[in-house]
Design a protein around this motif. Structure first.
Motif, PDB file in Angstrom:
ATOM      1  N   LEU A  92      16.275   2.251  18.939  1.00 52.98           N
ATOM      2  CA  LEU A  92      14.984   2.387  18.328  1.00 52.98           C
ATOM      3  C   LEU A  92      13.964   2.289  19.644  1.00 52.98           C
ATOM      4  CD1 LEU A  92      15.124   0.147  15.264  1.00 52.98           C
ATOM      5  CD2 LEU A  92      15.322   2.655  15.409  1.00 52.98           C
ATOM      6  N   HIS A 120       8.907   0.365  16.924  1.00 54.86           N
ATOM      7  CA  HIS A 120       9.660   0.309  15.626  1.00 54.86           C
ATOM      8  C   HIS A 120      10.572  -0.973  15.487  1.00 54.86           C
ATOM      9  CE1 HIS A 120       8.558   4.878  15.653  1.00 54.86           C
ATOM     10  NE2 HIS A 120       8.335   4.284  14.363  1.00 54.86           N
ATOM     11  N   SER A 164       4.872   2.764   7.842  1.00 54.04           N
ATOM     12  CA  SER A 164       5.626   3.820   8.462  1.00 54.04           C
ATOM     13  C   SER A 164       6.377   3.440   9.400  1.00 54.04           C
ATOM     14  CB  SER A 164       4.461   4.517   9.126  1.00 54.04           C
ATOM     15  OG  SER A 164       4.756   5.806   9.792  1.00 54.04           O
ATOM     16  N   ARG A 165       6.183   2.730  10.240  1.00 54.88           N
ATOM     17  CA  ARG A 165       7.245   2.308  11.291  1.00 54.88           C
ATOM     18  C   ARG A 165       8.579   1.585  10.664  1.00 54.88           C
ATOM     19  NH1 ARG A 165       3.662  -1.262  15.849  1.00 54.88           N
ATOM     20  NH2 ARG A 165       2.582   0.840  16.763  1.00 54.88           N
ATOM     21  N   ASN A 175       9.758   2.246   7.850  1.00 52.93           N
ATOM     22  CA  ASN A 175      10.507   3.527   7.009  1.00 52.93           C
ATOM     23  C   ASN A 175      11.221   4.352   8.170  1.00 52.93           C
ATOM     24  OD1 ASN A 175      11.126   5.348   5.029  1.00 52.93           O
ATOM     25  ND2 ASN A 175       9.469   6.678   5.746  1.00 52.93           N
ATOM     26  N   ARG A 176      10.673   4.469   9.170  1.00 51.76           N
ATOM     27  CA  ARG A 176      11.301   5.322   9.959  1.00 51.76           C
ATOM     28  C   ARG A 176      12.497   4.659  11.016  1.00 51.76           C
ATOM     29  NH1 ARG A 176       5.627   7.484  11.998  1.00 51.76           N
ATOM     30  NH2 ARG A 176       5.796   9.227  11.017  1.00 51.76           N
ATOM     31  N   SER A 200      15.265   4.566   8.371  1.00 52.07           N
ATOM     32  CA  SER A 200      16.040   5.815   8.293  1.00 52.07           C
ATOM     33  C   SER A 200      17.013   6.089   9.688  1.00 52.07           C
ATOM     34  CB  SER A 200      14.828   6.933   8.330  1.00 52.07           C
ATOM     35  OG  SER A 200      14.279   6.880   7.274  1.00 52.07           O
ATOM     36  N   ALA A 201      16.386   5.719  10.748  1.00 48.11           N
ATOM     37  CA  ALA A 201      17.093   5.802  12.103  1.00 48.11           C
ATOM     38  C   ALA A 201      18.366   4.751  12.064  1.00 48.11           C
ATOM     39  CB  ALA A 201      16.340   5.393  13.434  1.00 48.11           C
TER      40      ALA A 201
END
Length: 120
Positions: free
Chosen positions: A59, A63, A93-94, A96-97, A100-101
């Motif tokens: 990451l 993030h 947003s961070r 969530n990303r 997901s990663a």
């Protein structure tokens, strides 16, 4: 004294016979099975830990920092936003990303380990 000893030996023998009968019916040894389950759980957790560490290292710093503040330090999104000096929407947003990663990187692991998208 002999009577007590005789009774105790009889109880032990009956328990042992019951254990062998249960083992013959189920094939599961109630004495050994919990230990083997624990060993299997630890081996699986060790493999997951290695994959998680690799996924976290992959990451970006912003993030990873955001995710660790919320998930490990147990800060709310608002507290993490103040700590990082960014808006709450940026934290969301961070997170969530990053999630997901991590899901992509950890695909195939036990789905019970996922947090199910709970919001703070």
């Amino acid at each position: 004294m002999y009577g007590i000893t005789t009774n105790l030996i009889g109880q032990h023998r009956r328990r042992e016979i019951a254990l062998y009968r249960a083992l013959s019916r189920t094939g599961v040894d109630p004495v050994v099975e919990p230990f083997t389950d624990e060993v299997e759980r630890r081996v699986t957790a060790s493999a997951a830990r290695q994959r998680l560490a690799g996924a976290l290292a992959g990451l970006s710093r912003k993030h990873r920092d955001t995710l660790l503040l919320v998930m490990w330090a147990e800060l709310t999104y608002e507290e993490a936003a103040r700590a990082l000096g960014v808006p709450v929407g940026t934290v969301r947003s961070r997170i969530n990303r990053a999630r997901s990663a991590l899901r992509r990187a950890l695909r195939g692991l036990d789905p019970a380990a996922e947090d199910g998208g709970r919001d703070r």
